[in-house]
Design an enzyme around this catalytic site. Structure first.
Site, mmCIF file in Angstrom:
data_model
loop_
_atom_site.group_PDB
_atom_site.id
_atom_site.type_symbol
_atom_site.label_atom_id
_atom_site.label_comp_id
_atom_site.label_asym_id
_atom_site.label_seq_id
_atom_site.Cartn_x
_atom_site.Cartn_y
_atom_site.Cartn_z
ATOM 1 N N ARG A 238 0.603 -0.638 -0.097
ATOM 2 C CA ARG A 238 -0.429 -0.134 0.192
ATOM 3 C C ARG A 238 0.878 1.235 -0.154
ATOM 4 O O ARG A 238 1.944 0.914 0.574
ATOM 5 C CB ARG A 238 -1.351 0.187 1.226
ATOM 6 C CG ARG A 238 -2.149 -0.408 1.147
ATOM 7 C CD ARG A 238 -2.980 -0.370 -0.133
ATOM 8 N NE ARG A 238 -4.828 -1.445 -0.306
ATOM 9 C CZ ARG A 238 -4.252 -2.181 -0.921
ATOM 10 N NH1 ARG A 238 -3.152 -2.909 -1.273
ATOM 11 N NH2 ARG A 238 -5.973 -3.105 -0.813
ATOM 12 N N GLU A 267 -3.438 7.712 -4.883
ATOM 13 C CA GLU A 267 -3.649 7.464 -6.017
ATOM 14 C C GLU A 267 -4.060 7.725 -6.904
ATOM 15 O O GLU A 267 -5.892 8.143 -6.185
ATOM 16 C CB GLU A 267 -3.762 5.112 -5.872
ATOM 17 C CG GLU A 267 -2.327 4.704 -5.933
ATOM 18 C CD GLU A 267 -2.915 3.254 -5.231
ATOM 19 O OE1 GLU A 267 -3.665 2.626 -5.598
ATOM 20 O OE2 GLU A 267 -1.842 2.674 -4.602
ATOM 21 N N HIS A 286 -0.511 0.672 -9.832
ATOM 22 C CA HIS A 286 -1.743 -0.702 -9.043
ATOM 23 C C HIS A 286 -1.713 -2.257 -9.450
ATOM 24 O O HIS A 286 -2.985 -2.194 -9.545
ATOM 25 C CB HIS A 286 -2.445 -0.569 -8.357
ATOM 26 C CG HIS A 286 -3.111 -1.378 -6.698
ATOM 27 N ND1 HIS A 286 -3.332 -0.522 -5.461
ATOM 28 C CD2 HIS A 286 -3.175 -2.208 -6.071
ATOM 29 C CE1 HIS A 286 -3.852 -1.447 -4.478
ATOM 30 N NE2 HIS A 286 -3.264 -2.080 -5.113
HETATM 31 C C1 DGY Z 1 -5.231 -5.964 -2.962
HETATM 32 O O1 DGY Z 1 -5.715 -7.269 -3.547
HETATM 33 O O2 DGY Z 1 -5.054 -5.929 -1.608
HETATM 34 C C2 DGY Z 1 -4.238 -5.894 -3.766
HETATM 35 O O3 DGY Z 1 -4.233 -4.629 -3.638
HETATM 36 C C3 DGY Z 1 -5.030 -5.020 -5.590
HETATM 37 O O4 DGY Z 1 -5.191 -6.553 -5.902
#
Ligand code: DGY
Length: 322
Positions: A238, A267, A286
């Protein structure tokens, strides 16, 4: 009896037949997420919400729900959802753990290798017509084989990274909230170390921790100062785990050698972010879990959770154990 109403906040990479047999389904078909005020309006009347990590599901939104039986997120991470607020209302929250582990670990390795061996820079260099001849010192990068890898956060994805690192004969360090059992450590060939030691000894540092108040800006000036000037940082977890201003300082002042980010704060990254001016940074939008098969399975898992919640049955993959 009328069918339950479901709102899905984006087109999903799977078909919705099974869901449409048990619910009336509305899909938000725009490329951008539904604005908050649209969510607020929908949540008042729906029985089930299938959302993505780009939707802010906060306490105000949850308080506005009158008939909501389930929130199902198509992602493993759920830092966009106010879990205590959902729990207080007795609403189960589903997510999609496990299924995206390998795709995410594979992509993390793609970023690590691309950053180490300067693949993106080399592509730009070649297209710009700068490839004049074979040169002994052209676009040099560090060895990957035999290097020290530091894994921050050692859940499913961190462990999958370690399994791959064994093939590169790396020394593998990990830092996490707790030490795992010795058998697992031995099988993966990993060593549990304090976070600061991991930072100062690793050639590559890769982040696999969820975002929480404990991990928010876990990487800031002090952590970059501890890292080797030759170190490369990879983040597929993240964006909020890294302080972007501190990262810019570290990369532009040579405190660390490079970074590859699949996630940012905010983002998408703002196009005037100074990070985008740096050659020693790779950015992707992402997409770590974005293999076709994985995204289809994530969508199916989210639908499975949603249907269970509509029926009042336990969700197969529940965050808050309701
Ligand atoms: C998640 O699943 O948390 C990812 O960041 C996206 O696939």
């Amino acid at each position: 009896m009328p069918q339950p109403q479901v709102f899905i906040t984006r087109r999903l990479p799977t078909d919705l037949d099974v869901l449409q047999q048990v619910a009336t389904v509305e899909v938000w078909i725009e490329r951008q997420p539904p604005p908050y005020k649209v969510l607020l309006e929908k949540i008042r009347t729906i029985d089930g919400l299938l959302c993505l990590l780009t939707d802010r599901i906060d306490s105000q939104l949850i308080a506005a729900a009158t008939s909501l039986k389930v929130i199902s997120q198509m992602a493993v991470g759920y830092d966009n959802i106010d879990i205590p607020a959902a729990t207080a209302r007795g609403i189960p929250v589903g997510h999609t753990p496990g299924i995206l582990t390998d795709a995410t670990a594979d992509f993390t390795w793609a970023l690590l290798m691309a950053a180490a061996r300067r693949v993106v820079e080399a592509d730009r260099f070649t297209r710009a017509g700068r490839w004049l001849t074979w040169e002994p010192d052209l676009l040099l990068g560090p060895n990957i084989t035999g290097a020290t890898l530091g894994i921050v956060g050692f859940g499913r994805i961190g462990q999958a990274i370690a399994r791959r690192a064994k093939g590169f004969e790396m020394r593998i360090l990990y830092a996490s909230k707790h030490q795992w059992d010795l058998e697992l450590e031995k099988a993966l060939g990993v060593e549990f170390v304090p976070f600061d030691r991991l930072l100062s000894e690793s050639d590559f540092v890769t982040i696999h921790t969820p975002l929480s108040k404990d991990t928010y800006h876990l990487f800031s000036d002090r952590q970059f100062e501890l890292m080797k000037p030759s170190a490369i940082l990879i983040n597929t977890a993240r964006g909020g785990v890294i302080d972007p201003d501190a990262l810019y300082r570290a990369l532009s002042q040579g405190q660390i050698a490079g970074a590859a980010l699949d996630v940012t704060e905010p983002e998408p990254i703002l196009m005037d972010s100074p990070l985008l001016t740096l050659d020693n940074l790779i950015m992707t939008p992402h997409i770590a879990s974005a293999s076709r098969q994985t995204r289809e399975k994530m969508a199916n898992m989210a639908i499975e959770n949603l249907i269970a919640g509509l029926r009042g049955a336990p969700l197969p993959y529940c965050v808050n154990n309701i």
